[in-house]
Design a protein around this motif. Structure first.
Motif, PDB file in Angstrom:
ATOM      1  N   GLU A   1       0.856  -1.179   0.000  1.00  0.00           N
ATOM      2  CA  GLU A   1       0.000   0.000   0.000  1.00  0.00           C
ATOM      3  C   GLU A   1       0.897   1.236   0.000  1.00  0.00           C
ATOM      4  O   GLU A   1       1.698   1.428   0.913  1.00  0.00           O
ATOM      5  CB  GLU A   1      -0.905   0.012   1.237  1.00  0.00           C
ATOM      6  N   ILE A   2       0.748   2.072  -1.029  1.00  0.00           N
ATOM      7  CA  ILE A   2       1.557   3.282  -1.166  1.00  0.00           C
ATOM      8  C   ILE A   2       0.637   4.491  -1.182  1.00  0.00           C
ATOM      9  O   ILE A   2      -0.440   4.447  -1.779  1.00  0.00           O
ATOM     10  CB  ILE A   2       2.369   3.269  -2.474  1.00  0.00           C
ATOM     11  N   ILE A   3       1.062   5.581  -0.546  1.00  0.00           N
ATOM     12  CA  ILE A   3       0.340   6.837  -0.693  1.00  0.00           C
ATOM     13  C   ILE A   3       1.316   7.931  -1.102  1.00  0.00           C
ATOM     14  O   ILE A   3       2.409   8.052  -0.528  1.00  0.00           O
ATOM     15  CB  ILE A   3      -0.431   7.239   0.581  1.00  0.00           C
ATOM     16  N   ASP A   4       0.945   8.681  -2.124  1.00  0.00           N
ATOM     17  CA  ASP A   4       1.740   9.805  -2.615  1.00  0.00           C
ATOM     18  C   ASP A   4       1.070  11.089  -2.148  1.00  0.00           C
ATOM     19  O   ASP A   4      -0.006  11.454  -2.639  1.00  0.00           O
ATOM     20  CB  ASP A   4       1.829   9.758  -4.143  1.00  0.00           C
ATOM     21  N   LEU A   5       1.693  11.760  -1.193  1.00  0.00           N
ATOM     22  CA  LEU A   5       1.140  12.991  -0.636  1.00  0.00           C
ATOM     23  C   LEU A   5       1.457  14.182  -1.532  1.00  0.00           C
ATOM     24  O   LEU A   5       2.507  14.224  -2.171  1.00  0.00           O
ATOM     25  CB  LEU A   5       1.714  13.234   0.761  1.00  0.00           C
TER      26      LEU A   5
ATOM     27  N   THR B   1      -2.433   4.993  -3.732  1.00  0.00           N
ATOM     28  CA  THR B   1      -3.378   6.037  -3.348  1.00  0.00           C
ATOM     29  C   THR B   1      -2.649   7.372  -3.419  1.00  0.00           C
ATOM     30  O   THR B   1      -1.474   7.455  -3.053  1.00  0.00           O
ATOM     31  CB  THR B   1      -3.901   5.804  -1.922  1.00  0.00           C
ATOM     32  N   VAL B   2      -3.326   8.406  -3.903  1.00  0.00           N
ATOM     33  CA  VAL B   2      -2.689   9.721  -4.023  1.00  0.00           C
ATOM     34  C   VAL B   2      -3.585  10.771  -3.385  1.00  0.00           C
ATOM     35  O   VAL B   2      -4.812  10.629  -3.368  1.00  0.00           O
ATOM     36  CB  VAL B   2      -2.390  10.074  -5.501  1.00  0.00           C
TER      37      VAL B   2
ATOM     38  N   SER C   1      -5.139   9.353 -14.368  1.00  0.00           N
ATOM     39  CA  SER C   1      -5.518   8.052 -13.842  1.00  0.00           C
ATOM     40  C   SER C   1      -6.417   7.302 -14.821  1.00  0.00           C
ATOM     41  O   SER C   1      -6.273   6.093 -15.026  1.00  0.00           O
ATOM     42  CB  SER C   1      -6.239   8.208 -12.499  1.00  0.00           C
ATOM     43  N   GLU C   2      -7.323   8.034 -15.443  1.00  0.00           N
ATOM     44  CA  GLU C   2      -8.275   7.414 -16.374  1.00  0.00           C
ATOM     45  C   GLU C   2      -7.605   6.990 -17.681  1.00  0.00           C
ATOM     46  O   GLU C   2      -7.837   5.885 -18.172  1.00  0.00           O
ATOM     47  CB  GLU C   2      -9.414   8.395 -16.674  1.00  0.00           C
ATOM     48  N   THR C   3      -6.774   7.870 -18.235  1.00  0.00           N
ATOM     49  CA  THR C   3      -6.228   7.613 -19.572  1.00  0.00           C
ATOM     50  C   THR C   3      -4.985   6.725 -19.560  1.00  0.00           C
ATOM     51  O   THR C   3      -4.746   5.977 -20.511  1.00  0.00           O
ATOM     52  CB  THR C   3      -5.886   8.938 -20.274  1.00  0.00           C
TER      53      THR C   3
ATOM     54  N   ASN D   1      -5.929   3.192 -16.226  1.00  0.00           N
ATOM     55  CA  ASN D   1      -7.204   2.456 -16.180  1.00  0.00           C
ATOM     56  C   ASN D   1      -7.978   2.701 -14.885  1.00  0.00           C
ATOM     57  O   ASN D   1      -8.623   1.796 -14.354  1.00  0.00           O
ATOM     58  CB  ASN D   1      -6.952   0.951 -16.351  1.00  0.00           C
ATOM     59  N   ASN D   2      -7.867   3.924 -14.378  1.00  0.00           N
ATOM     60  CA  ASN D   2      -8.563   4.309 -13.138  1.00  0.00           C
ATOM     61  C   ASN D   2      -8.155   3.464 -11.936  1.00  0.00           C
ATOM     62  O   ASN D   2      -8.925   3.304 -10.983  1.00  0.00           O
ATOM     63  CB  ASN D   2     -10.084   4.239 -13.319  1.00  0.00           C
ATOM     64  N   GLU D   3      -6.941   2.909 -11.982  1.00  0.00           N
ATOM     65  CA  GLU D   3      -6.471   2.076 -10.867  1.00  0.00           C
ATOM     66  C   GLU D   3      -5.874   2.899  -9.728  1.00  0.00           C
ATOM     67  O   GLU D   3      -5.660   2.378  -8.631  1.00  0.00           O
ATOM     68  CB  GLU D   3      -5.429   1.077 -11.375  1.00  0.00           C
ATOM     69  N   ILE D   4      -5.592   4.183 -10.004  1.00  0.00           N
ATOM     70  CA  ILE D   4      -5.061   5.054  -8.960  1.00  0.00           C
ATOM     71  C   ILE D   4      -6.211   5.565  -8.106  1.00  0.00           C
ATOM     72  O   ILE D   4      -7.212   6.068  -8.625  1.00  0.00           O
ATOM     73  CB  ILE D   4      -4.305   6.249  -9.574  1.00  0.00           C
ATOM     74  N   ILE D   5      -6.090   5.453  -6.785  1.00  0.00           N
ATOM     75  CA  ILE D   5      -7.112   5.949  -5.867  1.00  0.00           C
ATOM     76  C   ILE D   5      -6.800   7.417  -5.561  1.00  0.00           C
ATOM     77  O   ILE D   5      -5.802   7.726  -4.905  1.00  0.00           O
ATOM     78  CB  ILE D   5      -7.130   5.135  -4.565  1.00  0.00           C
ATOM     79  N   VAL D   6      -7.623   8.324  -6.078  1.00  0.00           N
ATOM     80  CA  VAL D   6      -7.367   9.766  -5.966  1.00  0.00           C
ATOM     81  C   VAL D   6      -8.238  10.350  -4.854  1.00  0.00           C
ATOM     82  O   VAL D   6      -9.469  10.261  -4.902  1.00  0.00           O
ATOM     83  CB  VAL D   6      -7.662  10.482  -7.296  1.00  0.00           C
TER      84      VAL D   6
END
Length: 239
Positions: free
Chosen positions: A53-57, A78-79, A94-96, A99-104
């Protein structure tokens, strides 16, 4: 303005105004080194086989995502950011591209709803300069809270170089040339003048390193390209 430049609403408005051109300007202000630095500041992370699990602040427009996914491909990313303007572009990316896999998430890291003891890795690139010392202490405490025991973190920020000649040239470039480019891109150089004001006040990440270490996080200072960028990395150890 001097007393308000660290006010979260002021910072949010500043980055909302710059969002349409910020990714290009970040590349220009770092002489193109920002792409390399985004890879380098992740090099301290240990590879893991489990689904991390990674989060980019302060994720901005998602400029660090590619380096993060390359470093830790088997991960959930997660960002977080609070700028509407920046996240507009981040969501499009994230969409383009992902594939919308990034949790924004749209949240203020200083007042967030993130789960405790949840993340294996915390990253943050080029956002430290917009915090004063009190806010950096909150940032450090929140980083410690959301990390799992044994979790790792890495932060990086554009800084004032150690070399006197390089510092003078870099200051002229950021303080004078970048606002001109800002005028060409935005029609208004004031926002990009503020980037140098933040960098000038920030100086380097040594103070931030001490603040993070004072919370009990195992923290090490790092420098990139003669101090043109500095940062720190470390681990949350068992209390």
């Amino acid at each position: 303005m001097e007393n308000n430049i660290y006010n979260p609403e002021y910072v949010k408005g500043l980055f909302n105004k710059m969002s349409s051109s910020y990714e290009r300007m970040n590349f220009i202000t770092s002489f193109g080194f920002s792409i390399r630095w985004r890879r380098q500041f992740l090099e301290t992370f240990k590879q893991t086989q489990h689904k991390a699990e990674i989060i980019d602040l302060l994720t901005g427009m998602g400029e660090t995502w590619n380096a993060t996914k390359n470093k830790l491909p088997n991960s959930t990313l997660t960002v977080l950011d609070f700028s509407d303007g920046m996240l507009k572009y981040a969501k499009q990316k994230s969409e383009t591209k992902y594939n919308n896999e990034i949790i924004v998430l749209q949240q203020d890291i200083l007042k967030n709803k993130l789960p405790s003891n949840h993340y294996d890795f915390v990253t943050c690139a080029f956002g430290l300069k917009t915090f004063n010392d009190e806010q950096l202490n909150v940032l450090a405490l929140e980083t410690k809270r959301i990390l799992k025991s044994g979790g790792q973190f890495s932060f990086i920020e554009v800084s004032k170089p150690n070399n006197r000649i390089l510092k003078t040239l870099y200051g002229f470039y950021l303080g004078k040339i970048i606002p001109i480019l800002g005028r060409l891109l935005l029609g208004n150089p004031e926002e990009y003048k503020m980037l140098w004001q933040y960098t000038n006040k920030f100086d380097n990440a040594k103070k931030a390193t001490e603040i993070f270490a004072d919370t009990g996080l195992k923290t090490e200072f790092n420098s990139y390209f003669y101090g043109c960028a500095t940062g720190f990395y470390g681990t949350k150890t068992d209390d």
